[in-house]
Each structure stands twice: as C-alpha cells, then as structure tokens.
Design an enzyme around this catalytic site. Structure first.
Site, short mmCIF file in Angstrom:
data_model
loop_
_atom_site.label_atom_id
_atom_site.label_comp_id
_atom_site.label_asym_id
_atom_site.label_seq_id
_atom_site.Cartn_x
_atom_site.Cartn_y
_atom_site.Cartn_z
N ALA A 62 0.85 -1.19 0.00
CA ALA A 62 0.00 0.00 0.00
C ALA A 62 0.88 1.24 0.00
CB ALA A 62 -0.89 -0.01 1.23
N GLY A 107 0.71 -5.08 0.81
CA GLY A 107 -0.36 -5.22 -0.19
C GLY A 107 0.12 -5.86 -1.48
N GLU A 110 -0.04 -9.41 -0.81
CA GLU A 110 -1.47 -9.75 -0.70
C GLU A 110 -2.12 -9.87 -2.08
OE1 GLU A 110 -1.96 -6.48 2.16
OE2 GLU A 110 -2.98 -7.91 3.45
N GLU A 130 3.89 -5.04 7.78
CA GLU A 130 3.02 -4.02 8.38
C GLU A 130 3.30 -3.80 9.86
OE1 GLU A 130 2.07 -6.31 6.21
OE2 GLU A 130 0.61 -5.48 4.80
#
Ligand code: CAA
Length: 256
Positions: A62, A107, A110, A130
């Site tokens: 992200a 992300g 992910e 994270e």
C-alpha cells in the site's frame, strides 16, 4: 496510467506501472486494477498474468505516504476496496499468475496471494512488514497467508514482519516455483502453458472446488465436489474428452 492491460494470444497481461514508487498501491492504482480485472474478464483471455514494472519490485505494498493521516472511516473503506479488488481475481473464469520479481511486500504480497498461482525470480523478496509500521495486513493477508502456508508460518511472518527470499517462499509453499529469466510476462506465459488447452469449464469447476476446500467442512466440501464433478460430466467438453481418449486422438475442447 499506473496500470496497463495488454491482451494477446489468449493472455491478459496486467502491469503495475509506478516504478518510481516501487509500484506501490495507491487508491487510484487499486481502482485501475479493479477496472483492468473487469476488462480482462470480459476479454475471453484464458489466463491473466500480473507483473510490476522496473527491475526492483513487483509491488512494495500500500502507498504508505497516502495512508498517513487518514481517518478511520476512510481507512476501513480503503481496506474494503483493496480486499474487494483482490477478491475479483478468484472470481475470474481464467486462472491468474503473479510473477514476483524483486520486492513483494504488504499489499503487493497480498495481491500475489489472491492470484491462483505465484512464481518468483531468484531475486524476489517477500514479506508482510506491516507490524513494523504499527499496522497489520489489511488487503487479505491475515486470511490468505495461513491458508497457503499454515497458521504457524503465517503467524511467524506477520508477527515478525520478516522478509523471506524466493527459495524459502518456494519451500513453504508461498510460491509455486522459482523461475529464471528477464522478461516477467514471458515467464508467466511459459508457466501458464501447462493450464491452457483444457476445457475452461473443467478448469473453473476444479478451481472452485479447491478454493472451497479451505472454507468448509470435509463433509460439505465433498458434497460441493460431487455437485461440481457432475456438472463437469454434463459438458460437451467432457463428452469430447472421453471420446477422444477411446478414439486415441487429442481432444478438441470448445468450452461448452
Ligand atoms: N509506499 C509509498 N512509497 C513507497 C513504498 C510504499 N509502500 N515503498 C517504496 N516507496 C517509495 C519510496 O518512498 C521511494 O520514494 P522516494 O524516492 O520519493 O523517497 C521509492 O519508492 C524507492 O524506495 P526506497 O528508496 O525505499 O528503495 P529501497 O531499495 O531502499 O528499499 C524497500 C526498498 C525495502 C521495498 C522499501 O522501499 C520499503 O521498505 N518499502 C515499504 C514496504 C512496506 O512496508 N510495505 C507495506 C506497506 S503497508 C501495506 O501494504 C498495508 C496493507 O496490508 C495493504
């Protein structure tokens, strides 16, 4: 455009195109990805490959700069957007392959985990870091990682935020295979070759049955398998496949 889509010879190739930010997933990138998956789904392509541009990263996660200072409501909406975008991959009629070259963090990993398959080049580095930011994964990582590698390894990766290399990712089943080559799309196409040429109906039913395995009891899963294998049996492709076998010729599947 921060996401490009090319379709040729039955292959939909989606490329993250923000190399200056290591292909970080801004919310605009998520929306572009979502639109690209929709278009790929409509295209009739037989397989979808996802790559990142530049030689450093598949995707560094992200966009941290964009996340900073957001309100909680906006943040939750962002998590739901990321989750919904990645979940689309599982609903496409074609299998998807993430080609991880360089970094796949947060992300980015992910996104790769939401694909049907992951292959990695030897320089790949993966992790869900994270925790180092005071966060936890929000685009499906806490759910898909344990399904892929088991709870103990998922807990170790998420609670330590550690980085693993391609060889370890292959050893624990996070990636299907380590592959060598310079062109990520070509690597994806080569890996995809083993899945094309069969009936799309059978491929969709088989994926659906296997995906449901981790979400249901054995008894329920077996019932799903009985139903889906019976559906497959009813297709023209199944008739063609079995006739081709007894006639000692190659089957010609028409996705019917
Ligand atoms: N968000 C925004 N920008 C990022 C970024 C990210 N996730 N990752 C890298 N960048 C930017 C850097 O800020 C830098 O930009 P500037 O030149 O403008 O400063 C550029 O990309 C190049 O990055 P580095 O200089 O840091 O490159 P490096 O080779 O030294 O390090 C790296 C590479 C180890 C991947 C490092 O960039 C890094 O640790 N990135 C963050 C990884 C991360 O924590 N990802 C998780 C994000 S949170 C998340 O994803 C939550 C979720 O579940 C959805």
């Amino acid at each position: 455009m921060s996401v490009t889509l090319d379709i040729s010879d039955g292959l939909a190739s989606v490329r993250l195109n923000r190399p200056e930010a290591l292909n970080a997933l801004s919310f605009a990138v998520l929306r572009e990805l979502s639109a690209a998956f929709d278009e790929a789904g409509r295209s009739g392509a037989r397989v979808l490959v996802i790559t990142g541009s530049g030689d450093k990263a598949f995707c560094a996660g992200a966009d941290i700069k964009e996340l900073m200072g957001r309100g909680l409501v906006a943040q939750r909406e962002g998590a739901l957007l990321g989750q919904a975008t990645f979940s689309k991959l599982g609903r496409l009629a074609m299998p998807s392959i993430a080609v991880i070259h360089g970094y796949a963090f947060g992300g980015g990993l992910e996104l790769a985990m939401a694909c049907t398959f992951r292959i990695a080049t030897p320089n790949a580095k993966m992790g869900l870091p994270e925790i180092k930011l005071g966060l936890i994964p929000g685009y499906g990582g806490t759910q898909r990682l344990p399904r892929l590698v088991g709870e103990a390894r998922a807990l170790e990766m998420v609670l330590s935020g550690k980085t693993i290399d391609a060889a370890e990712a292959e050893r624990i089943g996070l990636v299907n295979r380590v592959v060598e080559g310079q062109d990520p799309v070509a690597l994806g196409r080569e890996f995809a070759g083993q899945f094309t040429g069969f009936s799309r109906c059978a491929s969709v039913f088989a994926r659906e049955a296997i995906q449901r395995a981790s979400e249901t009891s054995l008894e329920e899963g077996l019932k799903i398998e009985a139903d889906l294998s019976t559906l497959a049996f009813q297709t023209a492709d199944a008739s063609e496949g079995m006739h081709a076998f007894v006639e000692k010729r190659n089957a010609i599947f028409r996705d019917e």
